[in-house]
Enzyme design. Sequence first.
Site, PDB file in Angstrom:
ATOM      1  CB  SER A 121      -0.835  -0.018   1.257  1.00  6.30           C
ATOM      2  OG  SER A 121      -1.409   1.364   1.562  1.00  6.30           O
TER       3      SER A 121
ATOM      4  CE1 TYR B 231      -3.965  -1.748   5.523  1.00  8.18           C
ATOM      5  CE2 TYR B 231      -2.649   0.118   4.723  1.00  8.18           C
ATOM      6  CZ  TYR B 231      -3.710  -1.062   4.388  1.00  8.18           C
ATOM      7  OH  TYR B 231      -4.150  -1.229   2.996  1.00  8.18           O
TER       8      TYR B 231
END
Length: 269
Positions: A144, A158
């Site tokens: 990401s 994350y």
Amino acid sequence: MAGESPRRLALVTGASAGLGEAFARAYAARGLDVALVARRAERLVALAEELRRLYGVEAYPLPADLAGWEAHVGVMEAVEAAGRHVDVLVNNAGFGIPQSFAATPWERQRDFLMTMAVNACGLAHDVIPGMVSRGWGRIINVASMAAWSPGVAGNSLYPGVKSLMVKFSQALEAEYADKGVKVTAVAPGFTRTEFAEQAGVKEIMDREQRSLWQTADEVVAEAIRGNERGKMVVIPGWHNRVAAVLLRSLPEPLVRRIIAAGSAKYHLD
């Protein structure tokens, strides 16, 4: 399940929706058989039937919860029971936790790590020896844009997990590129999938500037093309590539303030 096929097999995790489904469709359209891994069995069965009908490939629905301890072992046992081996691995399964660390039960945080790091690495560890022995293999790890972000409040694990997947991919590429195995981390930005809905932030993300969004098919096409070209990291979309350069080049305190301001609206505590 059928036995060994002359076609290569792509194993895709998180294949019931979003990027995972798009990867499965893309590889099936390229003539590869597909093994579909996700929790939602009914979606996998429906997708497998559709891919068989559309592309004449074999498709194996393999329901599994990758949050479980050593869940990758059961997945590989199912592949081997079908008389198959994995030629392409796409580690895509994942979810978000838009809350502060201690406000979320540890079991949920643990599931996050098991799904997005431990079992993803386990699958890679399982398939690489066979890829090396055959002199051909492909691995795509879905990271990401958050991989280049500093840690801020909310989604505590994350950025760290996504950074791990980038560096893990780079390390595997360095170790196995000369053995016929190409490894790529793809780092998308805003993508139209069910991810935001599952994380509970869909209404918030829907207010983001639409020009910043990409479709799952666009991200997947760039990821596969980059992987075939031997790129260690693929950042889909020119705007994301510009953002990645800024994240890595601007002073960290400034980046932290910008990211913190932007991420605050996704923090649900």
